[in-house]
Every structure is written in structure tokens, then in C-alpha cells.
Write a protein that holds these residues in place. Structure first.
Motif: not given
Ligand SMILES: *[C@@H]1O[C@H](CO)[C@@H](O)[C@H](O)[C@H]1NC(C)=O
Ligand SMILES: [Cu+2]
Length: 236
Positions: A56-71
Motif C-alpha cells: 500500500c505504498n510507503g518507503s521511499p515515500n512517507t505515508l503521512d496523509t493517512v485517513s482512518t475513516s472507512v467508507c
């Protein structure tokens, strides 16, 4: 001199023209920009198909726009996925047109879609498109303002899932690593549904190999066919 400059300019343009899955829709209705999505701050690709970031993506990118909502979405209904060049790009800036390639959408069961760690196994494919009549899936995506609509299988059990939208840009894929893989995951609660457990599930990382004909591929040799990586699309 002239060609060196042209090449440098092309490289600069393609290097900065990546993409992010920014928005989900229930039919035609947006769930809200970035809502229910686990997003990287940077739009750069994953290029190592064995990396744990393939899930689900990640390093070398940073997951910092992460929503914890569930649709919530009903099984059998249509979900829209919209990509944009950056986290705030609109329909006129989807991805650079050089980034031709396929689009795949997967789902996997998870017990807590909002905060659970993405599972590496259990991914089933609900959609894919590659090269058809000379048109790449990315060409069609750009023509549609970045939006793709796919059907949530009607027969899968109700419950929480991650949805994983993926684009592979093939403009530099003639040798490995070269293909640019862009994937993001969204948090879903599927309602209704049935009792068919998807077969042919795969793991991320694991589903793709560097030697796959859809991962190492020469976009510029006049090919008229393309083998989409991963399993067959699950059908009910
Ligand atoms: C998922 O939907 C079911 C049925 O509407 C509901 O009971 C449940 O609370 C929902 N779960 C989440 C995490 O939204
Ligand atoms: Cu790019």
C-alpha cells in the motif's frame, strides 16, 4: 548539444510527473478528497517489485496523509477512483501522458480497514486494463479526467476490505528496475454481498516479478499487445 538538451528536458518532465490516487466515489458521489485513503506525501513511484511498499505504498515515500475513516459501499455497486498528479491536482492534471501503461484494482479482506496494517496476502483483482486497440489504460484515464469506475463484486462477503488502485507507467520499463508502480489503498466497508470467497488471491509483494512481461517491457518497439501483470480478474 541540441539532442542532449532535449533529452534532459524530457527526463526532467517525466521524473516529476507522477500520480496519486486521491479520491474515491460511491457511484458519482465523492466520499471527499483524500477521505478513506492511505496516501503518501510524495507522488513518486515504487520501482522494486519485491519491496514491502508494494502492498500500500510507503518507503521511499512517507505515508503521512493517512485517513482512518472507512467508507461504506454496497457489494455490486460502482466505486470511482480518481488519480491526480499531486495530492491537490484536478481533472486536467492526472499524470504525464508519457506514463503509458495498465491500471489494476485489487481488494483484500481486513478486520479493521481504518487502522489495520495492510495484509500482504489475500489480494484479489477486481479490474484490469492494459493495451487495447492501440490505447493504453492511462490514455483513457487521462481522457476521463483521472476517474475510473469499477464494480465491487456482488458476491463477496460483507465486511471490511482494503481497495488497492495501481497504475504501472512503462516509459522507462525496457530494463529492470524501470517500470514505475503507483499504488494506494483505501478503507472500505462492503455491505450486502454474498458468500463467495475470492479464489486466485495473490500477495504484495510477491504477485509481480522483475521478469514479468508486463513489468519489463519496451514501450517504444511498436508492440501491439501487452500482458497485464498479476492474476485473472475475479468474477462471481
Ligand atoms: C459496516 O456496515 C455495517 C452494515 O451497515 C455496519 O453494521 C458496520 O458498523 C459498518 N462498519 C464500519 C467499520 O463502518
Ligand atoms: Cu513518473
Amino acid at each position: 548539444m541540441r539532442s542532449t538538451f532535449a533529452f534532459a528536458a524530457l527526463f526532467a518532465a517525466t521524473a516529476s510527473a507522477h500520480t496519486i490516487l486521491n479520491e474515491l466515489y460511491n457511484g458519482g458521489t465523492s466520499y471527499g478528497l483524500h477521505n478513506c485513503l492511505r496516501l503518501p506525501s510524495y507522488d513518486g513511484p515504487i520501482m522494486d517489485v519485491t519491496s514491502s511498499s508494494m502492498t500500500c505504498n510507503g518507503s521511499p515515500n512517507t505515508l503521512d496523509t493517512v485517513s482512518t475513516s472507512v467508507c461504506s459501499i454496497a457489494a455490486g455497486s460502482q466505486i470511482g477512483l480518481r488519480w491526480g498528479h499531486t495530492l491537490t491536482s484536478g481533472s486536467n492534471d492526472v499524470i504525464d501522458a508519457s506514463h503509458k501503461g495498465p491500471i489494476m484494482v485489487y481488494m483484500a479482506k481486513i478486520s479493521n480497514a481504518g487502522t489495520g496494517t495492510p495484509p500482504t496476502s489475500g489480494w484479489f483483482k477486481i479490474y484490469h486494463a492494459g493495451l487495447s486497440n492501440g490505447k493504453w489504460a492511462v490514455d483513457t484515464l487521462i481522457a476521463n479526467g483521472g476517474k475510473l469506475t469499477v464494480t465491487i463484486p456482488s458476491c463477496i462477503p460483507a465486511g471490511q476490505y482494503l481497495i488497492r488502485g495501481e497504475i504501472i507507467a512503462l516509459h522507462a520499463a525496457s530494463s529492470y528496475p524501470g517500470a514505475q508502480l503507483y499504488m494506494e489503498c483505501g478503507n472500505l466497508n462492503v455491505t450486502g454481498g454474498g458468500s463467495k470467497t475470492p479464489s486466485s488471491t495473490v500477495s504484495f509483494p510477491g504477485a509481480y516479478k522483475s521478469s514479468d512481461p508486463g513489468i519489463t517491457y519496451n514501450l517504444y518497439s511498436g508492440q501491439t499487445s501487452y500482458t497485464i501483470p498479476g492474476p485473472a480478474v475475479f468474477t462471481c
